[in-house]
Design a protein around this motif. Structure first.
Motif, PDB file in Angstrom:
ATOM      1  N   GLY A  70     -23.505 -23.157   9.302  1.00  0.00           N
ATOM      2  CA  GLY A  70     -22.207 -23.595   9.787  1.00  0.00           C
ATOM      3  C   GLY A  70     -21.355 -22.509  10.428  1.00  0.00           C
ATOM      4  O   GLY A  70     -20.237 -22.774  10.871  1.00  0.00           O
ATOM      5  N   ILE A  71     -21.871 -21.303  10.494  1.00  0.00           N
ATOM      6  CA  ILE A  71     -21.085 -20.210  11.076  1.00  0.00           C
ATOM      7  C   ILE A  71     -20.922 -20.427  12.579  1.00  0.00           C
ATOM      8  O   ILE A  71     -21.895 -20.547  13.315  1.00  0.00           O
ATOM      9  N   ILE A  72     -19.662 -20.507  13.003  1.00  0.00           N
ATOM     10  CA  ILE A  72     -19.346 -20.676  14.420  1.00  0.00           C
ATOM     11  C   ILE A  72     -19.124 -19.315  15.074  1.00  0.00           C
ATOM     12  O   ILE A  72     -19.567 -19.055  16.176  1.00  0.00           O
ATOM     13  N   LYS A  73     -18.386 -18.473  14.356  1.00  0.00           N
ATOM     14  CA  LYS A  73     -18.021 -17.168  14.910  1.00  0.00           C
ATOM     15  C   LYS A  73     -17.976 -16.154  13.780  1.00  0.00           C
ATOM     16  O   LYS A  73     -17.485 -16.449  12.700  1.00  0.00           O
ATOM     17  N   LYS A  74     -18.499 -14.970  14.034  1.00  0.00           N
ATOM     18  CA  LYS A  74     -18.343 -13.871  13.078  1.00  0.00           C
ATOM     19  C   LYS A  74     -18.038 -12.606  13.859  1.00  0.00           C
ATOM     20  O   LYS A  74     -18.645 -12.330  14.879  1.00  0.00           O
ATOM     21  N   GLU A  75     -17.044 -11.900  13.346  1.00  0.00           N
ATOM     22  CA  GLU A  75     -16.596 -10.711  14.052  1.00  0.00           C
ATOM     23  C   GLU A  75     -16.181  -9.656  13.032  1.00  0.00           C
ATOM     24  O   GLU A  75     -15.510  -9.959  12.053  1.00  0.00           O
ATOM     25  N   LYS A  76     -16.602  -8.451  13.279  1.00  0.00           N
ATOM     26  CA  LYS A  76     -16.181  -7.344  12.426  1.00  0.00           C
ATOM     27  C   LYS A  76     -14.966  -6.706  13.070  1.00  0.00           C
ATOM     28  O   LYS A  76     -14.958  -6.434  14.270  1.00  0.00           O
ATOM     29  N   MET A  77     -13.919  -6.538  12.273  1.00  0.00           N
ATOM     30  CA  MET A  77     -12.712  -5.904  12.792  1.00  0.00           C
ATOM     31  C   MET A  77     -12.288  -4.802  11.831  1.00  0.00           C
ATOM     32  O   MET A  77     -12.750  -4.742  10.693  1.00  0.00           O
ATOM     33  N   TYR A  78     -11.432  -3.963  12.299  1.00  0.00           N
ATOM     34  CA  TYR A  78     -10.954  -2.840  11.502  1.00  0.00           C
ATOM     35  C   TYR A  78      -9.437  -2.931  11.407  1.00  0.00           C
ATOM     36  O   TYR A  78      -8.743  -2.889  12.418  1.00  0.00           O
ATOM     37  N   HIS A  79      -8.957  -3.083  10.181  1.00  0.00           N
ATOM     38  CA  HIS A  79      -7.547  -3.310   9.922  1.00  0.00           C
ATOM     39  C   HIS A  79      -6.856  -1.997   9.543  1.00  0.00           C
ATOM     40  O   HIS A  79      -7.338  -1.273   8.674  1.00  0.00           O
ATOM     41  N   PRO A  80      -5.706  -1.673  10.168  1.00  0.00           N
ATOM     42  CA  PRO A  80      -5.047  -0.391   9.914  1.00  0.00           C
ATOM     43  C   PRO A  80      -4.311  -0.348   8.572  1.00  0.00           C
ATOM     44  O   PRO A  80      -3.629  -1.302   8.197  1.00  0.00           O
ATOM     45  N   MET A  81      -4.465   0.749   7.863  1.00  0.00           N
ATOM     46  CA  MET A  81      -3.757   0.971   6.605  1.00  0.00           C
ATOM     47  C   MET A  81      -3.355   2.443   6.556  1.00  0.00           C
ATOM     48  O   MET A  81      -4.126   3.313   6.936  1.00  0.00           O
ATOM     49  N   TRP A  82      -2.146   2.675   6.074  1.00  0.00           N
ATOM     50  CA  TRP A  82      -1.703   4.051   5.849  1.00  0.00           C
ATOM     51  C   TRP A  82      -2.136   4.476   4.462  1.00  0.00           C
ATOM     52  O   TRP A  82      -2.007   3.720   3.510  1.00  0.00           O
ATOM     53  N   VAL A  83      -2.632   5.685   4.351  1.00  0.00           N
ATOM     54  CA  VAL A  83      -2.995   6.267   3.062  1.00  0.00           C
ATOM     55  C   VAL A  83      -2.130   7.511   2.878  1.00  0.00           C
ATOM     56  O   VAL A  83      -2.053   8.354   3.770  1.00  0.00           O
ATOM     57  N   VAL A  84      -1.472   7.579   1.723  1.00  0.00           N
ATOM     58  CA  VAL A  84      -0.569   8.698   1.443  1.00  0.00           C
ATOM     59  C   VAL A  84      -1.046   9.398   0.179  1.00  0.00           C
ATOM     60  O   VAL A  84      -1.101   8.796  -0.890  1.00  0.00           O
ATOM     61  N   LYS A  85      -1.403  10.676   0.325  1.00  0.00           N
ATOM     62  CA  LYS A  85      -1.803  11.480  -0.830  1.00  0.00           C
ATOM     63  C   LYS A  85      -0.580  12.274  -1.262  1.00  0.00           C
ATOM     64  O   LYS A  85       0.054  12.935  -0.441  1.00  0.00           O
ATOM     65  N   MET A  86      -0.241  12.171  -2.563  1.00  0.00           N
ATOM     66  CA  MET A  86       0.951  12.849  -3.060  1.00  0.00           C
ATOM     67  C   MET A  86       0.729  13.394  -4.459  1.00  0.00           C
ATOM     68  O   MET A  86      -0.184  12.965  -5.165  1.00  0.00           O
ATOM     69  N   LEU A  87       1.582  14.341  -4.817  1.00  0.00           N
ATOM     70  CA  LEU A  87       1.596  14.875  -6.172  1.00  0.00           C
ATOM     71  C   LEU A  87       2.842  14.335  -6.869  1.00  0.00           C
ATOM     72  O   LEU A  87       3.932  14.338  -6.291  1.00  0.00           O
ATOM     73  N   VAL A  88       2.656  13.839  -8.096  1.00  0.00           N
ATOM     74  CA  VAL A  88       3.770  13.393  -8.922  1.00  0.00           C
ATOM     75  C   VAL A  88       4.042  14.534  -9.901  1.00  0.00           C
ATOM     76  O   VAL A  88       3.176  14.888 -10.700  1.00  0.00           O
ATOM     77  N   ILE A  89       5.233  15.099  -9.814  1.00  0.00           N
ATOM     78  CA  ILE A  89       5.567  16.270 -10.622  1.00  0.00           C
ATOM     79  C   ILE A  89       6.627  15.881 -11.645  1.00  0.00           C
ATOM     80  O   ILE A  89       7.773  15.588 -11.286  1.00  0.00           O
TER      81      ILE A  89
END
Length: 188
Positions: A42-61
């Motif tokens: 039943g697959i009509i369409k399949k597409e691979k996409m790349y969704h943007p996400m921000w990644v923030v690395k931080m130190l909790v002091i």
């Protein structure tokens, strides 16, 4: 275009019907005629996409006089389209890959908005609640725009007609993320 990919992209095209079947509602799984093969046909369409996400690395002091401060690394994510945000329970791998620009979704949240509003919101509402009296300080080490691999699969069978959004790393459904793209519920 060379971009940073969040995760390892372990879900291949041939695995999609199995993951779609796993993500069906239990009421649909009771129908014994509906199986992975019917979904595959039943697959009509399949597409691979790349969704943007921000990644923030931080130190909790966390200061704790007279003792030295307790320093804990943390990693937050902010969906660059809907503003959905949270903390990673574990640090995912980030790899570099060459991707066609047509498969990349455009990020709506800029780095300036990210640092002014979204990171502060994650710190206030998700990290600070673990500290009862004195709230910690933060040191942002790195911010990076990464892309989450997603499969968009449109299916049309006698039993259901729908679009599945499948995470390219875990095979889990990302329908919540899909719904949030259309709403401004998480935007600041």
């Amino acid at each position: 275009m060379n971009v940073s990919i969040l995760g390892e992209e372990s879900i291949m095209e041939k695995d999609l019907p199995g993951h779609m079947y796993k993500n069906l509602k239990p009421s649909l799984k009771w129908n014994r005629q509906l199986n992975e093969e019917i979904l595959r046909q039943g697959i009509i369409k399949k597409e691979k996409m790349y969704h943007p996400m921000w990644v923030v690395k931080m130190l909790v002091i966390a200061d704790r006089k007279p003792f030295p401060p307790k320093i804990k690394p943390n990693m937050a994510f902010i969906d660059a389209v809907s503003g959905y945000r949270g903390l990673f329970p574990s640090i995912p791998p980030i790899t570099s890959k060459e991707v066609s620009e047509s498969k990349l979704k455009r990020a709506d949240i800029t780095k300036q908005d990210l640092l002014k509003r979204y990171v502060i919101d994650v710190q206030d509402k998700q990290i600070n609640r673990n500290y009862i009296l004195k709230k910690p300080r933060y040191e942002i080490k790195e911010t990076e725009l990464v892309y989450l691999p997603l499969w968009e699969v449109a299916v049309d069978t006698n039993f259901l007609t729908t679009t599945f959004i499948i995470n390219g790393n875990t095979g889990e459904s990302e329908d919540l993320l899909f719904k949030l793209w259309q709403s401004n519920e998480w935007r600041l």
